[in-house]
Design a protein around this motif. Structure first.
Motif, mmCIF file in Angstrom:
data_model
loop_
_atom_site.group_PDB
_atom_site.id
_atom_site.type_symbol
_atom_site.label_atom_id
_atom_site.label_comp_id
_atom_site.label_asym_id
_atom_site.label_seq_id
_atom_site.Cartn_x
_atom_site.Cartn_y
_atom_site.Cartn_z
ATOM 1 N N VAL A 315 5.497 -1.088 7.359
ATOM 2 C CA VAL A 315 6.101 -2.125 8.215
ATOM 3 C C VAL A 315 7.598 -1.896 8.359
ATOM 4 C CG1 VAL A 315 6.524 -4.606 8.410
ATOM 5 C CG2 VAL A 315 4.303 -3.779 7.649
ATOM 6 N N TYR A 316 8.248 -1.528 7.277
ATOM 7 C CA TYR A 316 9.692 -1.302 7.322
ATOM 8 C C TYR A 316 10.037 -0.154 8.267
ATOM 9 C CZ TYR A 316 14.440 -0.555 5.515
ATOM 10 O OH TYR A 316 15.802 -0.411 5.400
ATOM 11 N N GLY A 317 9.328 0.950 8.140
ATOM 12 C CA GLY A 317 9.605 2.086 9.021
ATOM 13 C C GLY A 317 9.301 1.778 10.476
ATOM 14 N N ALA A 340 8.654 5.763 7.954
ATOM 15 C CA ALA A 340 7.624 5.211 7.072
ATOM 16 C C ALA A 340 7.324 6.160 5.916
ATOM 17 C CB ALA A 340 6.357 4.921 7.878
ATOM 18 N N VAL A 341 7.280 7.454 6.192
ATOM 19 C CA VAL A 341 7.043 8.441 5.126
ATOM 20 C C VAL A 341 8.170 8.414 4.109
ATOM 21 C CG1 VAL A 341 6.897 10.913 4.661
ATOM 22 C CG2 VAL A 341 5.604 9.923 6.549
ATOM 23 N N LEU A 342 9.406 8.317 4.590
ATOM 24 C CA LEU A 342 10.544 8.260 3.675
ATOM 25 C C LEU A 342 10.492 6.998 2.821
ATOM 26 C CD1 LEU A 342 13.029 10.051 3.132
ATOM 27 C CD2 LEU A 342 14.322 8.587 4.681
ATOM 28 N N GLY A 343 10.106 5.866 3.429
ATOM 29 C CA GLY A 343 9.974 4.635 2.651
ATOM 30 C C GLY A 343 8.853 4.713 1.642
ATOM 31 N N ALA A 344 7.723 5.331 2.011
ATOM 32 C CA ALA A 344 6.617 5.470 1.060
ATOM 33 C C ALA A 344 7.005 6.355 -0.114
ATOM 34 C CB ALA A 344 5.393 6.042 1.778
ATOM 35 N N ALA A 345 7.797 7.393 0.139
ATOM 36 C CA ALA A 345 8.261 8.247 -0.954
ATOM 37 C C ALA A 345 9.180 7.469 -1.897
ATOM 38 C CB ALA A 345 8.989 9.470 -0.387
ATOM 39 N N ALA A 346 10.081 6.678 -1.326
ATOM 40 C CA ALA A 346 10.993 5.901 -2.165
ATOM 41 C C ALA A 346 10.243 4.887 -3.017
ATOM 42 C CB ALA A 346 12.023 5.196 -1.280
ATOM 43 N N HIS A 438 -2.650 -6.351 -15.848
ATOM 44 C CA HIS A 438 -2.472 -7.531 -15.005
ATOM 45 C C HIS A 438 -1.077 -7.483 -14.368
ATOM 46 C CE1 HIS A 438 -5.401 -8.701 -18.153
ATOM 47 N NE2 HIS A 438 -6.044 -9.236 -17.132
ATOM 48 N N PRO A 439 -0.871 -6.572 -13.429
ATOM 49 C CA PRO A 439 0.460 -6.466 -12.806
ATOM 50 C C PRO A 439 0.736 -7.652 -11.899
ATOM 51 C CG PRO A 439 -1.095 -5.038 -11.683
ATOM 52 C CD PRO A 439 -1.824 -5.609 -12.868
ATOM 53 N N THR A 440 1.995 -7.992 -11.802
ATOM 54 C CA THR A 440 2.439 -9.069 -10.919
ATOM 55 C C THR A 440 3.531 -8.539 -10.004
ATOM 56 O OG1 THR A 440 4.161 -9.842 -12.440
ATOM 57 C CG2 THR A 440 1.950 -10.752 -12.726
ATOM 58 N N ALA A 441 3.889 -9.363 -9.004
ATOM 59 C CA ALA A 441 4.933 -8.956 -8.066
ATOM 60 C C ALA A 441 6.277 -8.798 -8.756
ATOM 61 C CB ALA A 441 5.040 -9.973 -6.928
ATOM 62 N N ALA A 442 6.438 -9.437 -9.925
ATOM 63 C CA ALA A 442 7.708 -9.315 -10.643
ATOM 64 C C ALA A 442 7.851 -7.971 -11.352
ATOM 65 C CB ALA A 442 7.842 -10.451 -11.666
ATOM 66 N N ASP A 443 6.738 -7.255 -11.517
ATOM 67 C CA ASP A 443 6.791 -5.941 -12.156
ATOM 68 C C ASP A 443 7.302 -4.921 -11.153
ATOM 69 O OD1 ASP A 443 5.750 -6.893 -14.561
ATOM 70 O OD2 ASP A 443 3.696 -6.681 -13.841
ATOM 71 N N ASN A 444 8.444 -4.342 -11.447
ATOM 72 C CA ASN A 444 9.041 -3.357 -10.547
ATOM 73 C C ASN A 444 9.302 -2.085 -11.332
ATOM 74 O OD1 ASN A 444 10.288 -1.988 -8.508
ATOM 75 N ND2 ASN A 444 12.205 -3.116 -8.622
ATOM 76 N N PRO A 445 8.444 -1.055 -11.178
ATOM 77 C CA PRO A 445 8.615 0.151 -11.980
ATOM 78 C C PRO A 445 9.680 1.096 -11.445
ATOM 79 C CG PRO A 445 6.713 0.389 -10.566
ATOM 80 C CD PRO A 445 7.256 -0.997 -10.319
ATOM 81 N N THR A 446 10.386 0.741 -10.403
ATOM 82 C CA THR A 446 11.426 1.599 -9.850
ATOM 83 C C THR A 446 12.785 0.946 -10.021
ATOM 84 O OG1 THR A 446 11.177 0.634 -7.643
ATOM 85 C CG2 THR A 446 9.849 2.564 -8.153
ATOM 86 N N ASP A 447 13.814 1.738 -9.897
ATOM 87 C CA ASP A 447 15.173 1.221 -9.881
ATOM 88 C C ASP A 447 15.934 1.932 -8.769
ATOM 89 O OD1 ASP A 447 15.440 3.716 -10.929
ATOM 90 O OD2 ASP A 447 16.528 3.128 -12.729
ATOM 91 N N ILE A 448 17.178 1.559 -8.595
ATOM 92 C CA ILE A 448 17.957 2.080 -7.483
ATOM 93 C C ILE A 448 18.163 3.584 -7.605
ATOM 94 C CG2 ILE A 448 20.120 1.526 -8.653
ATOM 95 C CD1 ILE A 448 19.431 1.479 -4.857
ATOM 96 N N VAL A 449 18.299 4.083 -8.827
ATOM 97 C CA VAL A 449 18.518 5.516 -9.008
ATOM 98 C C VAL A 449 17.268 6.293 -8.589
ATOM 99 C CG1 VAL A 449 19.047 7.311 -10.681
ATOM 100 C CG2 VAL A 449 20.192 5.095 -10.830
ATOM 101 N N SER A 450 16.092 5.844 -9.021
ATOM 102 C CA SER A 450 14.857 6.531 -8.645
ATOM 103 C C SER A 450 14.651 6.517 -7.137
ATOM 104 C CB SER A 450 13.669 5.868 -9.341
ATOM 105 O OG SER A 450 13.812 5.901 -10.746
ATOM 106 N N VAL A 451 14.923 5.382 -6.506
ATOM 107 C CA VAL A 451 14.753 5.275 -5.058
ATOM 108 C C VAL A 451 15.707 6.212 -4.333
ATOM 109 C CG1 VAL A 451 15.047 3.720 -3.097
ATOM 110 C CG2 VAL A 451 13.828 2.945 -5.134
#
Length: 621
Positions: A315-317, A340-346, A438-451
């Motif tokens: 949707v973002y792309g 969209a591909v770049l966003g999916a990679a991030a 039991h993952p939730t929307a608050a679980d974010n396995p990425t950070d700004i550096v990884s993105v």
């Protein structure tokens, strides 16, 4: 004497209908007493409703219908994203009560009408009869009836959505959350194109909006009082029919839940089919890698957070490329797929953190590390490639006058980098979730550096194609597809090599990090200006500022004028021409990259919470 027995069942039915309303009233009273959030939301909603009523006094009728429809749609969707169903009375709560399906449905709808959201929405929809006041008393009554019908439509639609999505499990809510957040970020990234269109719509709706509103129920109440009488009667009858249909569907849903406990029949399990016929197209892939591909594809289609990330990227792309059409800019449409591909990679740069200790399987299998890395990368490629190709082709078809060669040649480079590099990044920077089961929307396995690393790898892979498009001679145009394929292949093998090395040499460290149930304390940012915090965390403050502002020289000041020829009053290179334009654009890109790199360095050097300066110096010694 004979009338008394006939009245008793009616009184019992009315008493049963009132049970959910009393339960909802008690929940609401406790919520208002214990938490200030609903009160703040009510004040904000009333301010928005007051603005809508004020606009109705002098605004355009088609725009008013559009705003009313957006309000009703938000009433239905937002509770799914913000946890609005926690304080509601649901059909499952009445399973042990001696109450039938029809009285239960009526009682649940009455309970749903008790709350801040329904009250504020009723005030907001009062804008329709306010606008109709200029046409007479009969018009006010008709518009008021239409407003009540729209209110009922929002009330019933919200109840159906909460019940269906809530019992459909995480994937449905995750998809909805991804679409919503992707829309919000896409609109925020295209404000330069959205704002002029919004200002035009608020003054007078364009003809395409006028034609579309003839098929939108929120525009029918006003259209009924301004058009011919026969057409108005038909519109109001259609609106009544839609509300009645939704009410019937909800009553059937409640009856089903009370009788069976679930809104839908559970999906039947079927015997597993042989793996070979299902994956004949992957026959050239080793069996171990093919097994990982199958596992990852199942995870992508079933894991809530993965679905949310994928929906967000698509949707973002698409919106970043499509929303500029509102300002008659179609240059970005062929780039919907690459974006969209770049966003999916991030968004894939931290997936290992979602798996918990599942990595022990490849680590204890001979050759498992190699199969794990290649299976993850290949599954991502199989999933994202059709999306990128479809969005790119759709953009080319919508904007046939735009040269799509650069976008088409960039796509394979981005796919190669996006499939392999995020696997390495997720192994390099593992951020475990609290409970992988039991993952939730608050679980974010990425950070700004990884993105940023995942995004930067895609840009580096696409750089040869973009450089030849911008600065290369015209004779190299036939070589652009080959350059894109070679860049993608090089990024693919480079990312796989890095991921192989990481998992083979530091696999135990990765497994230990992914198995942790609690993350190290993260830097807490103050919600308001706090001079003391900024004095104590200068590196963190500078890192956030550089990582936020650094994108402005790169994208709007550099890439947009050089790659797409987009000029605007605030784009410096747009006021120049020839070599000066190119030089200023390159300087802006270099400045932005330097700011982003400096921000990354400062972010890694930020003081960690719970680690004092004395202990840090002791560790150094």
């Amino acid at each position: 004497m004979s009338a008394q027995p006939s009245v008793a069942p009616l009184a019992d039915t009315l008493g049963a209908i009132a049970v959910p309303a009393r339960m909802r009233t008690t929940m609401l009273r406790r919520s208002l007493r214990e938490h200030p959030g609903p009160t703040v939301a009510a004040l904000v909603g009333l301010l928005a409703a007051a603005w809508l009523i004020r606009y109705a006094l002098r605004g355009d009728q088609h725009t008013l219908g559009l705003l009313a429809g957006a309000w009703v749609l938000g009433w239905i969707v937002l509770p799914l994203l913000l946890g609005g169903g926690r304080g509601r009375v649901r059909p499952a709560h009445l399973r042990l009560e001696p109450i039938g399906g029809f009285p239960a449905g009526i009682g649940l709808l009455a309970a749903s009408a008790i709350g801040i959201g329904p009250a504020v929405s009723l005030v907001a929809l009062a804008a329709l009869p306010v606008h109709a006041a200029r046409y007479g008393t009969v018009a006010v009554l008709v518009a008021a009836g239409g407003a009540v019908l729209l209110w009922l439509l929002g009330l019933i639609g919200s109840a159906i959505a909460l019940e269906v999505v809530g019992h459909a499990g995480g994937p449905a809510g995750a998809l909805l959350t991804g679409v919503f957040t992707g829309t919000a970020m896409g609109v925020a990234g295209s404000l330069w194109a959205v704002f002029p269109w919004v200002s035009v719509v608020l003054v007078a709706a364009p003809q395409e909006v006028v034609r579309a509103m003839a098929y939108v129920p929120s525009g029918w109440p006003i259209a009924a009082v301004t058009g011919p009488t026969g057409r108005g009667v038909g519109m109001m009858a259609a609106l009544v029919g839609i509300v009645a249909l939704c009410a019937t569907a909800y009553l059937m849903l409640v009856r089903r839940v009370i009788a069976a406990g679930v809104p839908f029949r559970p999906r039947r399990t079927t015997a597993a089919s042989p793996a070979a016929p299902d994956r004949e197209w992957l026959g050239w892939v080793p069996a171990a890698t093919r097994a990982v591909v199958g596992r990852e594809l199942r995870a992508w289609t079933r894991h809530p957070l993965r679905l949310q990330y994928l929906a967000f990227a698509v949707v973002y792309g698409a919106l970043l490329a499509g929303l500029p059409l509102l300002s008659d800019v179609d240059l970005l449409l062929p780039w919907a797929g690459p974006l969209a591909v770049l966003g999916a990679a991030a968004m894939s740069a931290g997936l290992v953190g979602l798996d918990g200790t599942a990595l022990w399987l490849p680590l204890t299998t001979p050759g498992g590390e190699r199969a794990e890395v290649r299976g993850r990368a290949l599954a991502w490629l199989v999933l994202v490639t059709p999306i990128g190709v479809l969005l790119t082709v759709a953009g080319v078809l919508v904007a046939p006058d735009v040269d799509p060669l650069a976008a088409l040649c960039t796509l394979p480079a981005l796919l190669g980098a996006g499939a392999s590099v995020p696997v390495w990044v997720s192994l390099l920077r593992v951020r475990p979730v609290a409970d992988p089961r039991h993952p939730t929307a608050a679980d974010n396995p990425t950070d700004i550096v990884s993105v940023l690393v995942a995004t930067g790898s895609g840009l580096v892979a696409a750089a040869p194609v973009l450089a030849l498009v911008i600065w290369g001679p015209s004779g190299v145009t036939p070589l652009l597809p080959l350059v894109g394929l070679l860049s993608g292949a090089a990024a693919w093998w480079g990312g796989l090599w890095l991921a192989d090395e990481r998992l083979a040499r530091r696999g135990l460290d990765v497994l230990a990090a992914a198995g942790q149930r609690s993350r190290p304390a993260e830097t807490v940012l103050p919600p308001t200006w706090d001079a003391q915090w900024f004095r104590e965390n200068k590196s963190t403050a500078w890192a956030l500022g550089l990582l936020t502002v650094g994108w402005i020289p790169v994208i709007p000041q550099g890439v947009m004028p050089l790659a797409f020829g987009i000029d605007s009053g605030w784009i410096v290179a747009g006021h120049l021409s020839g070599g000066a334009r190119t030089t200023v654009g390159l300087v802006m890109i270099g400045l932005g990259v330097a700011m982003l790199l400096a921000g990354l360095v400062l972010w890694d050097r930020r003081p960690q919470p719970g680690v004092s300066a004395h202990s840090a110096s002791g560790q150094v010694e």
